[in-house]
Motif scaffolding. Structure first.
Motif, short mmCIF file in Angstrom:
data_model
loop_
_atom_site.label_atom_id
_atom_site.label_comp_id
_atom_site.label_asym_id
_atom_site.label_seq_id
_atom_site.Cartn_x
_atom_site.Cartn_y
_atom_site.Cartn_z
N ALA A 149 0.84 -1.20 0.00
CA ALA A 149 0.00 0.00 0.00
C ALA A 149 0.87 1.25 0.00
N GLY A 150 0.59 2.15 -0.92
CA GLY A 150 1.33 3.40 -1.00
C GLY A 150 2.58 3.33 -1.87
N TRP A 151 2.92 2.15 -2.37
CA TRP A 151 4.11 2.03 -3.22
C TRP A 151 3.83 2.66 -4.58
N SER A 152 4.82 3.29 -5.14
CA SER A 152 4.68 3.84 -6.48
C SER A 152 4.84 2.74 -7.52
N GLU A 153 4.36 3.00 -8.72
CA GLU A 153 4.52 2.04 -9.81
C GLU A 153 5.99 1.78 -10.08
N GLU A 154 6.78 2.83 -9.98
CA GLU A 154 8.21 2.69 -10.24
C GLU A 154 8.86 1.75 -9.22
N ASP A 155 8.48 1.91 -7.95
CA ASP A 155 9.07 1.05 -6.91
C ASP A 155 8.59 -0.39 -7.04
N LEU A 156 7.34 -0.58 -7.39
CA LEU A 156 6.82 -1.94 -7.60
C LEU A 156 7.54 -2.61 -8.76
N HIS A 157 7.79 -1.85 -9.82
CA HIS A 157 8.50 -2.41 -10.97
C HIS A 157 9.93 -2.79 -10.56
N MET A 158 10.55 -1.95 -9.74
CA MET A 158 11.89 -2.27 -9.26
C MET A 158 11.87 -3.55 -8.42
N LEU A 159 10.87 -3.69 -7.55
CA LEU A 159 10.75 -4.90 -6.73
C LEU A 159 10.51 -6.13 -7.60
N GLY A 160 9.61 -6.01 -8.57
CA GLY A 160 9.37 -7.12 -9.48
C GLY A 160 10.64 -7.53 -10.21
N GLY A 161 11.43 -6.53 -10.61
CA GLY A 161 12.69 -6.82 -11.29
C GLY A 161 13.67 -7.55 -10.40
N LEU A 162 13.70 -7.21 -9.11
CA LEU A 162 14.57 -7.90 -8.17
C LEU A 162 14.21 -9.38 -8.08
N TYR A 163 12.91 -9.66 -8.01
CA TYR A 163 12.47 -11.05 -7.92
C TYR A 163 12.82 -11.81 -9.21
N VAL A 164 12.58 -11.19 -10.34
CA VAL A 164 12.85 -11.86 -11.62
C VAL A 164 14.35 -12.12 -11.78
N GLU A 165 15.17 -11.11 -11.48
CA GLU A 165 16.62 -11.31 -11.59
C GLU A 165 17.09 -12.41 -10.65
N HIS A 166 16.48 -12.47 -9.48
CA HIS A 166 16.84 -13.54 -8.55
C HIS A 166 16.46 -14.90 -9.12
#
Length: 223
Positions: A149-166
């Motif tokens: 809650a409250g996360w920006s789209e940019e931050d969510l995309h960064m988090l998604g990228g971390l999971y995918v790279e992992h």
């Protein structure tokens, strides 16, 4: 008439799959850019001209291999993200899923690992597109959770990228461990050792997510 059309279509699909399977076998020890068309069609038992009924060129075959390897993972990863909000269960299931796919399709993942940064542009682009799609799917799923809650789209995309790279890094680690064991390397890590490291790294990402308060503003916007 419709029966004969159906038979021809089935045979065409069979030949197409045979070309994909033969390509994977031939790519065990060479790059896609060095794969010869005659070498490939000889392995399948078809004329070189028959290749073009299925693929525009060798790069097109490579793109199809990327789709075959990574396409099926979209639904599986999405199902894990949607199934539970328990971080430990999700972490365990994600690592287990990656291990199983590498175990069942080592040639596919070896191909992705080699060609992700290889010399065939359309294949590199398709791998990047698939990973971008993974990132968007993971980011969207994580964004629906209360902790986001409250996360920006940019931050969510960064988090998604971390999971995918992992996930990519974990698949590569499983593959490397498998190859080291097959070569008889005495210090080769076991699958459980790789899985344990992967789970620990995902826990670190999950903990960081819980304490993320958004990126700091740039202290020097004109920089």
């Amino acid at each position: 008439m419709s029966h004969s059309v159906g038979v021809r279509q089935a045979q065409k699909l069979k030949t197409r799959q045979a070309l994909l399977d033969a390509a994977l076998r031939l790519l065990e020890h060479q790059s896609l850019s060095s794969l010869g068309l005659r070498e490939l069609t000889r392995a399948v038992g078809v004329a070189p001209t028959a290749f073009y009924r299925h693929f525009p060129d060798v790069a097109g075959l490579g793109v199809a291999l990327v789709e075959e390897t990574l396409g099926s993972l979209h639904g599986l990863i999405g199902a894990i993200l949607a199934e539970t909000g328990d971080a430990e269960v999700r972490i365990a299931r994600t690592v287990e899923l990656i291990a199983r796919h590498v175990r069942e399709q080592p040639a596919h993942f070896r191909f992705i690992a080699r060609e992700r940064h290889g010399g065939v542009g359309p294949v590199r682009a398709e791998v990047a597109a698939q990973f971008d799609a993974f990132t968007a799917e993971v980011a969207a799923a994580l964004g629906r959770e209360p902790v986001s809650a409250g996360w920006s789209e940019e931050d969510l995309h960064m988090l998604g990228g971390l999971y995918v790279e992992h996930m990519v890094m974990t698949a590569s680690a499983f593959l490397s461990a498998r190859e080291a064991r097959e070569s008889g390397a005495p210090e080769a890590p076991g699958e459980e050792q790789v899985a344990r490291t992967a789970r620990d790294r995902l826990r670190l990402v999950s903990l960081g997510r819980l304490h993320w308060a958004g990126r700091d503003p740039d202290p020097d916007p004109g920089r």
